[in-house]
Design a protein around this motif. Structure first.
Motif, PDB file in Angstrom:
ATOM      1  N   ALA A 108       0.975  -1.179   0.106  1.00 38.14           N
ATOM      2  CA  ALA A 108      -0.165  -0.051  -0.105  1.00 38.14           C
ATOM      3  C   ALA A 108       0.925   1.272   0.056  1.00 38.14           C
ATOM      4  CB  ALA A 108      -0.834   0.076   1.282  1.00 38.14           C
ATOM      5  N   THR A 109       2.153   1.109   0.225  1.00 38.44           N
ATOM      6  CA  THR A 109       3.055   2.121   0.290  1.00 38.44           C
ATOM      7  C   THR A 109       3.334   2.604  -0.989  1.00 38.44           C
ATOM      8  OG1 THR A 109       3.857   1.150   2.253  1.00 38.44           O
ATOM      9  CG2 THR A 109       5.246   2.941   1.056  1.00 38.44           C
ATOM     10  N   PHE A 110       3.375   1.684  -2.140  1.00 40.56           N
ATOM     11  CA  PHE A 110       3.927   2.261  -3.272  1.00 40.56           C
ATOM     12  C   PHE A 110       2.794   2.069  -4.320  1.00 40.56           C
ATOM     13  CE2 PHE A 110       7.969   0.430  -1.649  1.00 40.56           C
ATOM     14  CZ  PHE A 110       8.735   1.510  -1.493  1.00 40.56           C
ATOM     15  N   SER A 111       2.378   2.730  -5.330  1.00 41.49           N
ATOM     16  CA  SER A 111       1.657   2.593  -6.208  1.00 41.49           C
ATOM     17  C   SER A 111       1.854   1.411  -7.018  1.00 41.49           C
ATOM     18  CB  SER A 111       1.390   3.751  -7.406  1.00 41.49           C
ATOM     19  OG  SER A 111       0.683   3.275  -8.488  1.00 41.49           O
ATOM     20  N   PRO A 112       0.915   0.387  -7.643  1.00 44.67           N
ATOM     21  CA  PRO A 112       1.486  -0.866  -8.408  1.00 44.67           C
ATOM     22  C   PRO A 112       1.571  -0.270 -10.089  1.00 44.67           C
ATOM     23  CG  PRO A 112      -0.994  -0.740  -7.802  1.00 44.67           C
ATOM     24  CD  PRO A 112      -0.385   0.306  -7.067  1.00 44.67           C
ATOM     25  N   LEU A 113       1.207   0.817 -10.071  1.00 47.47           N
ATOM     26  CA  LEU A 113       1.525   1.127 -11.658  1.00 47.47           C
ATOM     27  C   LEU A 113       2.798   2.084 -11.893  1.00 47.47           C
ATOM     28  CD1 LEU A 113      -2.068   2.824 -11.892  1.00 47.47           C
ATOM     29  CD2 LEU A 113      -1.453   0.761 -12.471  1.00 47.47           C
ATOM     30  N   LYS A 114       3.573   2.138 -10.747  1.00 42.45           N
ATOM     31  CA  LYS A 114       4.640   2.983 -11.107  1.00 42.45           C
ATOM     32  C   LYS A 114       5.802   1.830 -10.935  1.00 42.45           C
ATOM     33  CE  LYS A 114       3.434   7.756 -10.042  1.00 42.45           C
ATOM     34  NZ  LYS A 114       3.583   8.558  -9.051  1.00 42.45           N
ATOM     35  N   TYR A 119      10.325   5.566  -6.802  1.00 43.95           N
ATOM     36  CA  TYR A 119      10.313   6.137  -5.697  1.00 43.95           C
ATOM     37  C   TYR A 119      11.586   6.435  -4.906  1.00 43.95           C
ATOM     38  CZ  TYR A 119       5.325   4.933  -5.962  1.00 43.95           C
ATOM     39  OH  TYR A 119       4.079   4.714  -6.268  1.00 43.95           O
ATOM     40  N   TYR A 157       8.301  -3.590 -11.162  1.00 42.72           N
ATOM     41  CA  TYR A 157       6.641  -3.072 -10.544  1.00 42.72           C
ATOM     42  C   TYR A 157       6.612  -3.985  -9.264  1.00 42.72           C
ATOM     43  CZ  TYR A 157       5.424  -0.741 -14.958  1.00 42.72           C
ATOM     44  OH  TYR A 157       5.675   0.171 -15.873  1.00 42.72           O
ATOM     45  N   SER A 170      10.906  -0.328   0.878  1.00 41.66           N
ATOM     46  CA  SER A 170      10.363   0.628   1.549  1.00 41.66           C
ATOM     47  C   SER A 170      11.412   1.330   2.473  1.00 41.66           C
ATOM     48  CB  SER A 170       9.104   0.390   2.130  1.00 41.66           C
ATOM     49  OG  SER A 170       8.947  -0.006   3.201  1.00 41.66           O
TER      50      SER A 170
END
Ligand code: ATP
Ligand code: MG
Length: 326
Positions: A108-114, A119, A157, A170
């Protein structure tokens, strides 16, 4: 931004968060964090654990410390500076660089689309971190600290990483700014037991290698016992016992801590403490008690416990908020 000389890393003094919640047509207030007080010293990195059952106020306290939630009372000083009085610019360019979060769910920390490396580059760019070796080499060196390399991460990804790898990324992202404090709210609770211990060991190593203090928030006393230097036990917004982890968990004095410890017989990382003493009703009741918030469940309850808030007593090398130690 220079810290004031000879100051504590973090000073949490009487920190309070009162929430007002609607109940039908009326509203009620309660203190999710009530007069929390503790200090982390500068130049002495440590792992300070905040433990307690669900709803005891751990995340609320962590969010205030990270500057994500405004306290309704008390003071929070970081390197001698009152965090509430920092300008927006000081917050962004100094405080958020110094105090870095690690959250529970890396997915949930990172977007799955990037791509996840995005980051890492973004953090380096946002904080204008310059390293003569260049961004790639710097990021690679930090990834090595968490047991990864840029080759394993670049172009990937989120769905191409395991839970353990994602949480390592993270943590690496948090380390990029050379923070003095990492606030990690349940950072291993979504990982399975074998990975959990490897991340826990990594935190211990980072404390020494990176000279970073870690505020480790958990409801899992087993990892707390293994990992922490000091521990604070929370009950309904109060810190009821606090001190070196081997004293507080080795020989708990507060009846609530004794109760918690009894719910995990051995320091076994597989035995996460999951007891959730059917909260909702008891929760709202305990918040409104005028005396000790544990009075309704305490086997040693005395008359004054029901009418008076116990002070914090210093006893056997720790702080304990209980009339038994008057
Ligand atoms: N924004 C909010 N508004 C109203 N009440 C809130 C808010 N955030 C948290 N609370 C309440 O404050 C109390 C403490 O919540 P908090 O999330 O800090 O507990 P926790 O110790 O982190 O629990 P968990 O172990 O389940 O994560 C709970 O009763 C919660 O419902
Ligand atoms: Mg929480």
């Amino acid at each position: 931004m220079q810290p004031a000389p000879n100051t504590n890393l973090l000073e949490v003094a009487d920190l309070t968060k009162t929430f007002t919640v609607r109940q039908g047509f009326s509203s009620a207030s309660f203190d999710a964090v009530d007069d929390a007080t503790f200090t982390l010293q500068s130049g002495q990195p440590e792992i300070f654990t905040i433990a307690g059952e669900s709803g005891s106020g751990k995340t609320t306290l962590a969010r205030m410390i990270m500057g994500m939630e405004l306290p309704t009372g008390g003071v929070l000083r970081y390197k001698g500076r009152d965090v509430a009085k920092l300008s927006g610019r000081e917050r962004r360019s100094w405080f958020f660089r110094e105090v870095q979060p690690v959250f529970q769910d890396p997915f949930a920390t990172f977007s799955p689309l990037k791509r996840v490396d995005h980051y890492l580059y973004e953090t380096v760019a946002n904080y204008k971190i310059t390293d003569k070796r260049g961004a790639d080499a710097y990021i690679d060196s930090i990834l090595h600290e968490v047991g990864l390399s840029i080759m394993e991460v670049k172009g990937r990804y989120l769905n191409e990483l395991s839970g353990g790898q994602a949480q390592r990324v993270s943590i690496a992202r948090a380390l990029l700014t050379h923070p003095s404090l990492i606030v990690a709210d349940e950072p291993v609770s979504m990982l399975d037991a074998s990975l959990r211990m490897s991340i826990v060991n990594m935190f211990r190593k980072l404390k020494d290698d990176q000279q970073v203090s870690i505020l480790y928030i958990t409801h899992d006393l087993a990892t707390a016992y293994y990992m922490a230097d000091r521990i604070a036990i929370m009950l309904r917004g109060w810190i009821v016992e606090m001190g070196p982890v081997e004293l507080v968990l080795g020989n708990p004095l507060h009846p609530y801590t004794q109760n918690l410890k009894a719910s995990i017989p051995e320091a076994d990382p597989d035995k996460v403490w999951t007891e959730k003493i059917s909260l909702s009703e008891m929760e709202s009741e305990e918040y409104t008690l005028t005396g000790c918030k544990f009075a309704g469940r305490c086997p040693h309850v005395m008359e004054k416990c029901r009418s008076h808030v116990p002070p914090n007593f210093a006893h056997e090398g720790r702080m304990v908020k209980c009339f038994l130690y008057e």
